[in-house]
Design a protein around this motif. Structure first.
Motif, mmCIF file in Angstrom:
data_model
loop_
_atom_site.group_PDB
_atom_site.id
_atom_site.type_symbol
_atom_site.label_atom_id
_atom_site.label_comp_id
_atom_site.label_asym_id
_atom_site.label_seq_id
_atom_site.Cartn_x
_atom_site.Cartn_y
_atom_site.Cartn_z
ATOM 1 N N SER A 218 0.801 -1.217 0.000
ATOM 2 C CA SER A 218 0.000 0.000 0.000
ATOM 3 C C SER A 218 0.834 1.268 0.000
ATOM 4 O O SER A 218 2.022 1.260 0.336
ATOM 5 N N ALA A 219 0.167 2.359 -0.353
ATOM 6 C CA ALA A 219 0.791 3.685 -0.294
ATOM 7 C C ALA A 219 1.138 4.081 1.141
ATOM 8 O O ALA A 219 1.941 4.986 1.360
ATOM 9 N N ASP A 220 0.541 3.399 2.133
ATOM 10 C CA ASP A 220 0.863 3.702 3.542
ATOM 11 C C ASP A 220 2.170 3.020 3.983
ATOM 12 O O ASP A 220 2.508 3.041 5.168
ATOM 13 N N ALA A 221 2.874 2.395 3.047
ATOM 14 C CA ALA A 221 4.165 1.731 3.260
ATOM 15 C C ALA A 221 4.037 0.383 3.982
ATOM 16 O O ALA A 221 5.035 -0.244 4.303
ATOM 17 N N LEU A 222 2.830 -0.071 4.200
ATOM 18 C CA LEU A 222 2.629 -1.366 4.866
ATOM 19 C C LEU A 222 2.420 -2.474 3.847
ATOM 20 O O LEU A 222 1.835 -2.267 2.780
ATOM 21 N N VAL A 223 2.904 -3.657 4.216
ATOM 22 C CA VAL A 223 2.582 -4.889 3.491
ATOM 23 C C VAL A 223 1.682 -5.693 4.413
ATOM 24 O O VAL A 223 1.980 -5.832 5.602
ATOM 25 N N SER A 224 0.570 -6.208 3.898
ATOM 26 C CA SER A 224 -0.257 -7.071 4.745
ATOM 27 C C SER A 224 -0.419 -8.435 4.089
ATOM 28 O O SER A 224 -0.474 -8.552 2.866
ATOM 29 N N ILE A 225 -0.460 -9.465 4.932
ATOM 30 C CA ILE A 225 -0.564 -10.853 4.475
ATOM 31 C C ILE A 225 -1.923 -11.374 4.935
ATOM 32 O O ILE A 225 -2.270 -11.279 6.112
ATOM 33 N N TRP A 226 -2.689 -11.929 3.978
ATOM 34 C CA TRP A 226 -4.079 -12.320 4.225
ATOM 35 C C TRP A 226 -4.284 -13.813 4.034
ATOM 36 O O TRP A 226 -3.711 -14.403 3.118
ATOM 37 N N LYS A 234 -3.404 -11.835 8.447
ATOM 38 C CA LYS A 234 -2.544 -12.623 9.333
ATOM 39 C C LYS A 234 -1.521 -11.739 10.037
ATOM 40 O O LYS A 234 -1.256 -11.868 11.207
ATOM 41 N N ARG A 235 -0.928 -10.819 9.259
ATOM 42 C CA ARG A 235 0.043 -9.895 9.854
ATOM 43 C C ARG A 235 0.375 -8.782 8.886
ATOM 44 O O ARG A 235 0.128 -8.900 7.688
ATOM 45 N N THR A 236 0.923 -7.716 9.443
ATOM 46 C CA THR A 236 1.421 -6.634 8.587
ATOM 47 C C THR A 236 2.920 -6.492 8.808
ATOM 48 O O THR A 236 3.440 -6.785 9.890
ATOM 49 N N LEU A 237 3.596 -6.064 7.754
ATOM 50 C CA LEU A 237 5.043 -5.846 7.810
ATOM 51 C C LEU A 237 5.275 -4.338 7.752
ATOM 52 O O LEU A 237 4.982 -3.709 6.739
ATOM 53 N N PRO A 238 5.806 -3.770 8.833
ATOM 54 C CA PRO A 238 5.881 -2.306 8.928
ATOM 55 C C PRO A 238 7.254 -1.702 8.660
ATOM 56 O O PRO A 238 7.492 -0.541 8.972
ATOM 57 N N LEU A 255 8.806 -17.005 2.058
ATOM 58 C CA LEU A 255 9.484 -15.702 2.075
ATOM 59 C C LEU A 255 8.708 -14.730 1.208
ATOM 60 O O LEU A 255 8.158 -15.106 0.169
ATOM 61 N N LEU A 256 8.666 -13.474 1.635
ATOM 62 C CA LEU A 256 7.989 -12.435 0.871
ATOM 63 C C LEU A 256 8.937 -11.255 0.694
ATOM 64 O O LEU A 256 9.417 -10.683 1.671
ATOM 65 N N ALA A 257 9.227 -10.941 -0.570
ATOM 66 C CA ALA A 257 10.075 -9.781 -0.873
ATOM 67 C C ALA A 257 9.186 -8.597 -1.205
ATOM 68 O O ALA A 257 8.184 -8.746 -1.913
ATOM 69 N N SER A 258 9.554 -7.414 -0.689
ATOM 70 C CA SER A 258 8.774 -6.190 -0.916
ATOM 71 C C SER A 258 9.698 -5.082 -1.384
ATOM 72 O O SER A 258 10.775 -4.876 -0.814
ATOM 73 N N GLY A 259 9.261 -4.359 -2.419
ATOM 74 C CA GLY A 259 10.057 -3.264 -2.951
ATOM 75 C C GLY A 259 9.284 -1.963 -2.968
ATOM 76 O O GLY A 259 8.061 -1.950 -3.142
ATOM 77 N N SER A 260 10.016 -0.847 -2.798
ATOM 78 C CA SER A 260 9.392 0.477 -2.684
ATOM 79 C C SER A 260 10.426 1.517 -3.099
ATOM 80 O O SER A 260 11.402 1.202 -3.760
ATOM 81 N N GLU A 261 10.215 2.756 -2.659
ATOM 82 C CA GLU A 261 11.238 3.782 -2.880
ATOM 83 C C GLU A 261 12.277 3.798 -1.760
ATOM 84 O O GLU A 261 13.196 4.608 -1.778
ATOM 85 N N THR A 264 16.113 -0.050 0.416
ATOM 86 C CA THR A 264 16.280 -1.448 0.801
ATOM 87 C C THR A 264 15.101 -2.251 0.266
ATOM 88 O O THR A 264 13.988 -1.735 0.163
ATOM 89 N N ILE A 265 15.368 -3.507 -0.125
ATOM 90 C CA ILE A 265 14.307 -4.466 -0.433
ATOM 91 C C ILE A 265 14.182 -5.361 0.793
ATOM 92 O O ILE A 265 15.174 -5.910 1.265
ATOM 93 N N ASP A 266 12.982 -5.481 1.315
ATOM 94 C CA ASP A 266 12.758 -6.257 2.540
ATOM 95 C C ASP A 266 12.375 -7.686 2.182
ATOM 96 O O ASP A 266 11.525 -7.919 1.325
ATOM 97 N N ILE A 267 13.027 -8.651 2.838
ATOM 98 C CA ILE A 267 12.669 -10.058 2.662
ATOM 99 C C ILE A 267 12.221 -10.594 4.020
ATOM 100 O O ILE A 267 13.008 -10.634 4.970
ATOM 101 N N ALA A 268 10.937 -10.936 4.091
ATOM 102 C CA ALA A 268 10.320 -11.294 5.368
ATOM 103 C C ALA A 268 9.972 -12.782 5.411
ATOM 104 O O ALA A 268 9.681 -13.401 4.374
ATOM 105 N N HIS A 269 9.974 -13.330 6.614
ATOM 106 C CA HIS A 269 9.470 -14.682 6.869
ATOM 107 C C HIS A 269 7.955 -14.565 7.022
ATOM 108 O O HIS A 269 7.464 -13.857 7.898
#
Length: 325
Positions: A218-226, A234-238, A255-261, A264-269
């Motif tokens: 999202s534009a709010d910089a959060l990743v959410s897993i459903w 299930k959880r949000t990655l902040p 693993l979930l990779a997330s990219g933005s501006e 860093t690219i975040d790789i989450a469990h």
């Protein structure tokens, strides 16, 4: 035996190198691996689609072919879900093209009503859905190359996706600044769920390979897993601070990779939400994709040429390599 999280953290401490490959003369908007992981496709502002061949032994990419024909920027592309030779691209030139990597030719050009920005291929391989800047979604029959159905929306439509069983169609959207996920039954396209998912515009959506859950950015910089069955978060990655543009699940779904501006690219469990690794980048990340069989992440940023900062580098990067590669 350590836990999966500990094992993968130590794995990526040893496999944290990357290589870059020039694929385009301008910024890369979209990348995707084909079904068998032997090819990587990239689409660019330079109007081209480039195909790289992946050498599994050496873990390297080699530029194979550039597909020309689009008259404007290639904003998104995707491969046929099971046929490793077919891919489709969406362009601002008001067409969708289907390409065949055996002949290196465009096998179909489908005219559409607007400048296309989002595209997805149905899991059964029979339909391509494409969204344009005017929030019109067109459903293209792959066999006849004809538009079977069009649906106009009164809100900003972002990314599109079917669920794995092909009977639900998802889109991420924005309504008065809030981010929603809309779920429609398919093919009827009646709205059955509207989830208020984020306080900011909901930009991207990706399903985990087995279809058990999906993630939104999202534009709010959060990743959410459903949870895809129960539709609860299930959880949000902040960890990111900028709008999340691109997401990808690893082949094992863990693993979930997330990219933005962010730089860093975040790789989450996925199970715990904890960070497994991160990739430092110098520019905004437009697109990323895990390899369908290996722990290798391809990605592309708004890179500039080292010698000429005004010029785009047009590079694709492959991360997750060992020192010796």
């Amino acid at each position: 035996m350590g836990t999966y999280l500990e094992d993968m953290r130590s794995y990526f401490q040893r496999h944290n190198k990357q290589k870059e490959y020039v694929g385009h003369s301008s910024k890369v908007h979209t990348i995707a691996w084909n079904a068998d992981g032997r090819r990587l496709a990239s689409g660019s502002y330079d109007k081209n689609v480039t195909i790289f061949l992946f050498d599994n032994q050496r873990e390297t990419l080699r530029k194979d072919f550039a597909y020309k024909g689009h008259g404007d920027s290639v904003d998104q592309l995707c491969w046929h879900p099971t046929n490793p030779e077919q891919l489709t691209s969406a362009s601002g030139d008001k067409t969708v093209r289907i390409w065949d990597t055996r002949t290196h030719k465009c096998s179909a050009t489908i005219p559409t009503k607007g400048e296309n920005i989002n595209i997805t291929w149905s899991p059964d391989g029979q339909t391509i859905a494409v969204g344009n800047k005017e929030d019109l979604v067109s459903f293209i029959d792959v066999k006849s190359h004809k538009i079977r159905h069009e649906q106009q929306f009164k809100f900003e439509v972002n990314e599109l996706s079917w669920n794995n069983t092909n009977d639900l169609f998802y889109l991420t959207n924005a309504q008065s600044g809030q981010g929603y996920i809309h779920i429609y039954n398919y093919p009827e396209m009646e709205l059955i769920h509207s989830i208020h998912a984020h306080p900011g515009n909901c930009i991207c959506i990706k399903f985990e390979p087995k279809g058990r859950y999906f993630a939104t950015g999202s534009a709010d910089a959060l990743v959410s897993i459903w949870d895809a069955q129960e539709l609860y978060c299930k959880r949000t990655l902040p960890r990111l601070e900028w709008p999340v543009r691109t997401l990808s699940f690893s082949h094992d779904g863990q693993l979930l990779a997330s990219g933005s501006e962010d730089q860093t690219i975040d790789i989450a469990h996925v199970e715990t939400g904890e960070r497994v690794a991160n990739i430092n980048v110098a520019y905004p990340t437009f697109t990323l994709a895990w390899h369908p069989r290996n722990f290798l992440l391809a990605y592309a940023c708004d890179d500039k040429d080292d010698r000429d900062r005004d010029r785009d580098a047009g590079t694709v990067k492959l991360w997750g390599l060992t020192d010796g590669r």
